[in-house]
Design a protein around this motif. Structure first.
Motif, short mmCIF file in Angstrom:
data_model
loop_
_atom_site.label_atom_id
_atom_site.label_comp_id
_atom_site.label_asym_id
_atom_site.label_seq_id
_atom_site.Cartn_x
_atom_site.Cartn_y
_atom_site.Cartn_z
N LEU A 2 0.86 -1.25 0.13
CA LEU A 2 0.02 -0.20 -0.16
C LEU A 2 0.95 1.24 0.07
CD1 LEU A 2 -2.51 -1.18 2.57
CD2 LEU A 2 -3.08 -0.81 0.38
N THR A 3 1.91 1.02 0.80
CA THR A 3 2.85 2.24 0.97
C THR A 3 3.54 2.85 -0.31
OG1 THR A 3 3.15 2.06 3.23
CG2 THR A 3 4.78 3.22 2.16
N ALA A 4 4.13 1.42 -1.04
CA ALA A 4 4.87 1.56 -2.36
C ALA A 4 3.99 2.10 -3.53
CB ALA A 4 5.39 0.07 -2.66
N GLY A 59 16.45 -4.38 -3.39
CA GLY A 59 15.27 -4.38 -4.49
C GLY A 59 15.55 -4.57 -5.73
N VAL A 60 14.73 -4.74 -6.70
CA VAL A 60 15.13 -5.22 -8.22
C VAL A 60 13.91 -4.48 -8.85
CG1 VAL A 60 14.11 -7.47 -7.96
CG2 VAL A 60 15.61 -6.85 -9.95
N ALA A 61 14.33 -3.62 -9.79
CA ALA A 61 13.63 -2.91 -10.79
C ALA A 61 13.73 -3.24 -12.13
CB ALA A 61 13.62 -1.56 -10.57
N MET A 62 12.66 -4.24 -12.87
CA MET A 62 13.03 -4.73 -14.19
C MET A 62 11.74 -4.18 -15.34
SD MET A 62 13.65 -8.50 -12.81
CE MET A 62 12.47 -8.31 -11.54
N ALA A 111 10.60 -1.63 -1.27
CA ALA A 111 10.35 -0.32 -0.73
C ALA A 111 11.52 0.32 -1.32
CB ALA A 111 10.47 -0.26 0.57
N LYS A 112 12.74 -0.24 -1.57
CA LYS A 112 14.07 0.53 -1.93
C LYS A 112 13.84 0.65 -3.49
CE LYS A 112 17.85 -0.77 1.16
NZ LYS A 112 19.12 -1.64 1.23
N ALA A 113 13.33 -0.35 -4.18
CA ALA A 113 13.13 -0.36 -5.44
C ALA A 113 12.22 0.80 -5.89
CB ALA A 113 12.71 -1.80 -6.35
N ALA A 114 11.06 0.88 -5.19
CA ALA A 114 10.08 1.67 -5.38
C ALA A 114 10.55 3.46 -5.21
CB ALA A 114 8.73 1.79 -4.68
N GLN A 115 11.41 3.54 -4.20
CA GLN A 115 12.11 4.69 -3.85
C GLN A 115 13.12 5.19 -4.87
OE1 GLN A 115 10.14 6.00 -1.62
NE2 GLN A 115 11.37 7.53 -1.13
N PHE A 116 13.72 4.26 -5.38
CA PHE A 116 14.94 4.34 -6.55
C PHE A 116 14.13 5.09 -7.57
CE2 PHE A 116 16.62 2.78 -10.66
CZ PHE A 116 17.73 3.37 -10.42
N LEU A 117 12.87 4.56 -7.98
CA LEU A 117 12.06 5.11 -9.28
C LEU A 117 11.41 6.45 -8.96
CD1 LEU A 117 10.97 1.58 -10.55
CD2 LEU A 117 12.69 3.00 -11.45
N ILE A 118 11.24 6.53 -7.75
CA ILE A 118 10.72 7.75 -7.24
C ILE A 118 11.44 9.35 -7.27
CG2 ILE A 118 9.21 8.88 -5.40
CD1 ILE A 118 8.04 6.19 -5.00
N GLN A 119 12.61 8.76 -6.74
CA GLN A 119 13.60 9.92 -6.46
C GLN A 119 14.22 10.41 -7.86
OE1 GLN A 119 14.01 9.13 -1.58
NE2 GLN A 119 15.73 8.66 -3.02
#
Length: 812
Positions: A285-287, A360-363, A386-394
């Motif tokens: 939910l947070t992500a 985290g992993v973003a693909m 959470a780390k992967a989401a934050q990477f794409l947000i910031q």
């Protein structure tokens, strides 16, 4: 003696032979063992200890090289369901081809599609595009999507004009990006409708374009009066620009993210589709809330369509799939072709070793044979997701991304901005320059020059912070220059706030002026959170106009960025007030939403989740920061520290509402069995499909607010979603409570009468301020002015009594 020596020699040679054989066998065994160990693949060990090892400064073995994911959209774009503009893709054009052309074409040639943009999609044009006077000009802006390979473009202009125009001296000129593409004589009779079509050279088109329509109009063979009302032309709103294009396939790469998931030059609404997890955890939910907030920031004023999907089977042509969650939360990850493999529901690196839970992993991937792009934000644990989401947000982290897969081992914490540090608003300092503000394009202001008698004003945002309370004495010292040959009797410069004039000065030198100044007072009651300052130059030449033509293009005026402001203000605001929510306050203070928490039911429905996404998107449109730190909790796990420290937003229908205190305080109340209450009144309604947005002071912190997004039914929550999504409804919010009732006869939510909003103002307000005691006393006298004459009378009586007592003592 010789026999003994011979026997010893034979025994020694025999032992040496056996020793050599043993060494040889040992070497062979050791070599075989090493060969087995080196050739054997390690068995994945899924253990908590392995998954929790530190990932700081750790590099993982990459998987073997795989084919780059290529996004190949459908060549035929179906008509979207509901868009704000009346511009829709049509069936692909089928140009006629000769057999020789077909033979010369490569087999991979992409078919053409056609897209039509009508002028009425611009709010400036609407249903009327009128050109008045001897020389009139208007513009219409449009963009070119990044994935288009244009083959041809045509502008079709439908127009009518005054029958009084002289055809030989009147014409319509069409320009694209300041280059003429054709003209048409204004020779129609009796206000007939004309139609002309012009080819647009493809080399003129850019990402952002502007088509200008210039009308040169005369109603007399000799001399026309420019103020004559018969000098008019109208471009009809169904004029259009038609594009024939092929869609270019692109290789998905994080260096281009957020494209193709969001295209700032797209002509259609960007459509984001979130894949629902098997279980909605707080981390998911947070992500997803943070992800949607970021999309809201990217969209700004552009339309954004958001949907929730349960599987990957029935996808629309313009879907952009977002998959957030661990492999256990998103079982459909097993069916996708991803750069990193899944083994026993865990992502593994090139050595088949599971990634740690805190990595985290973003693909990037594609679905439906490359027709639908998908982004996967995952990890083996909630911390990794959470780390992967934050990477794409910031943005500071996202800009270093590349390729189709990114492992996020460690992210530095982005500090929260100051509570009063708001982009595109007034600086927190009381003394600043105009260069510190932004123009209407949201870019920092630079010296700007305007030309001509009818020059548009120089406009800048002058948005007060929501808790600003301005006092008398604020000033603006305007720095400006102007050209020679102006008429000092009629030329002047004026300053306006939201169209209200606050000062002006004549341009008193026909030789021009350099870096002159004009100081004006800024009225406190005019400065609001959406104010705009206009600096208008009225420039008239010394020589009078002849036959409607004025020699005015040599006249110019410049506003300099070193214009200074000196403000007198204090921080004071009354809460709760939904009008402040239209600026994001107080939730957006600070702008990264780190002082805001959202609460949903323990088992949120799709309506609850969609309301969460719509609210997050709206907060994204209202804020601008380097990160998003809003957190989402379920009813049973909201920490006490969070209640006391943050503003709370509660989402859910009445029977599952997560924070009951919102309807237990004063004002409007939603009760069981479709009950409603207001003060001492109690009623029951059947049915009750209304939506409710209510703001009260937080019961845990008197400086925070509690906002409820609710209704008796999920239909009511859908109404709340529409209010949050549509600007024309959202910016009407005011008071502390709004009841939302839909008009069943309305065909679309864009209709002016689609909803009926009822505003209530019953909650007890509290003033939040940071001012001196003297300021508090001054404000009290300003608000309670009737105490002033009473105080004067009381003081006079007191002084009279003292004087009488003194006189009696002296006389005695």
């Amino acid at each position: 003696m010789n026999k003994r020596s011979s026997r010893q020699s034979r025994q020694s040679s025999t032992s040496q032979i056996w020793r050599s054989r043993l060494l040889l066998l040992g070497g062979i065994g050791l070599f075989t063992t090493l060969a087995i160990i080196l050739t054997q693949k390690p068995v994945p060990q899924v253990s908590a200890q392995a998954s929790q090892r530190s990932a700081v400064n750790q590099l993982f073995k990459l998987p073997t090289t795989t084919a780059i994911a290529q996004y190949r959209p459908l060549s035929v774009d179906p008509i979207p369901s509901e868009t704000i503009a009346q511009a829709t893709p049509t069936e692909p054009a089928k140009p006629t081809e000769t057999p020789s052309e077909k033979a010369a074409e490569p087999k991979s040639k992409r078919p053409l599609s056609q897209y039509i943009v009508q002028f009425n999609r611009s709010p400036i044009i609407g249903n009327r595009f009128r050109l008045q006077g001897v020389y009139a000009e208007s513009q219409f802006g449009f963009t070119r999507p990044r994935q288009w390979e244009l083959k041809s473009a045509k502008a079709t202009i439908r127009y009518q004009h005054s029958p009084a125009l002289v055809p030989e001296k009147s014409n319509l000129v069409i320009r694209v990006n300041d280059t003429s593409i054709g003209s048409a004589p204004l020779n129609l009779k009796n206000a007939q409708v004309g139609k002309v079509t012009f080819d647009i050279p493809l080399n003129l088109l850019q990402d952002e374009n502007q088509i200008s329509i210039v009308a040169q109009q005369q109603n007399s063979p000799t001399c026309s009066n420019p103020d004559d009302q018969t000098l008019w032309s109208e471009v009809l709103s169904d004029s259009e620009i038609a594009f024939n294009y092929a869609v270019k396939p692109i290789d998905l790469d994080f260096s281009r993210y957020p494209f193709p998931f969001f295209d700032e030059y797209g002509l259609d609404s960007n459509r984001i589709s979130y894949l629902l997890p098997s279980q909605t955890s707080e981390s998911w939910l947070t992500a997803v809330s943070r992800f949607q907030t970021n999309f809201g920031r990217l969209a700004e004023f552009r339309p954004l369509e958001t949907v929730l999907i349960k599987d990957l089977k029935k996808l629309e042509w313009n879907d952009r799939i977002v998959v957030i969650g661990t492999p256990s939360e998103q079982p459909l990850l097993k069916t996708m072709k991803l750069p990193y493999k899944l083994v026993n529901d865990r992502f593994v690196d090139g050595n088949n070793t599971p990634l740690p839970d805190n990595v985290g992993v973003a693909m990037l991937a594609t679905l439906n044979n490359g027709e639908i792009p998908a982004i996967v934000v995952s990890g083996n644990g909630a911390e990794g997701v959470a780390k992967a989401a934050q990477f794409l947000i910031q943005p500071s982290n996202r800009q270093i991304g590349a390729g189709t897969a990114v492992i996020v081992s460690d992210l530095s914490e982005t500090p929260s901005p100051a509570p009063r540090e708001w982009s595109h608003y007034l600086p927190n300092q009381d003394n600043f320059q105009l260069a510190g503000l932004t123009g209407l394009d949201n870019k920092p202001f630079k010296d700007k020059t305007v030309k001509g008698t009818s020059a548009a004003p120089v406009q800048v945002h002058f948005r007060a912070l929501p808790d600003d309370r301005f006092l008398r004495g604020s000033t603006m010292n305007l720095k400006y220059s102007y050209s020679a040959q102006v008429d000092p009797r009629t030329s002047n410069v004026s300053v306006l706030i939201d169209g209200v004039g606050i000062g002006s000065r004549k341009l008193d030198s026909d030789k021009g002026g350099q870096n002159e100044s004009l100081t004006v007072d800024l009225p406190p009651n005019l400065i609001k959170s959406n104010s705009i300052i206009d600096v208008a130059f009225d420039l008239y030449p010394k020589e009078a106009a002849q036959c409607g033509y004025a020699n005015d293009q040599q006249l110019w005026g410049t506003v300099h960025g070193d214009t200074t402001f000196n403000l007198r203000r204090e921080n004071s605001v009354e809460l709760p007030d939904l009008k402040l929510l239209t600026t994001g306050f107080p939730l957006a203070s600070p702008q990264d939403l780190s002082k805001t928490a959202i609460v949903v039911p323990d088992s949120p429905s799709e309506s609850d989740l969609m309301t969460l996404l719509k609210f997050s998107e709206r907060m994204g449109r209202l804020t601008d920061a380097k990160s998003v730190k809003v957190e989402v909790f379920k009813t049973g796990s909201l920490p006490e520290g969070t209640k006391k420290d943050r503003n709370i937003v509660a989402i859910g229908t009445r029977d599952r509402f997560p924070v009951q205190q919102a309807f237990e305080t004063g004002g409007f109340q939603l009760m069981d069995v479709f009950g409603r209450g207001l003060g001492q009144d109690r009623i029951q309604t059947l049915p009750d499909s209304s939506g409710v947005i209510k703001s009260v002071m937080s019961p845990w912190n008197s400086d925070r607010v509690l906002i409820a997004l609710s209704g008796q039914t999920e239909k009511g929550l859908q109404h709340v979603q529409d209010i949050l999504a549509k600007d024309n409804w959202f910016y009407q919010l005011k008071n502390d409570t709004v009841l939302i009732n839909a008009n069943p006869q309305s065909a679309t939510t864009f209709d002016a009468d689609a909803y009926q909003l009822q505003f209530l103002d019953q909650a007890e307000r509290r003033r939040i301020e940071n001012v001196s005691p003297l300021s508090k006393a001054r404000r009290f006298l300003e608000e309670q002015w009737f105490f002033v004459p009473l105080g004067i009378i009381a003081a006079a009586l007191l002084l009279y009594g003292v004087a009488q007592l003194f006189l009696k003592r002296v006389a005695g």
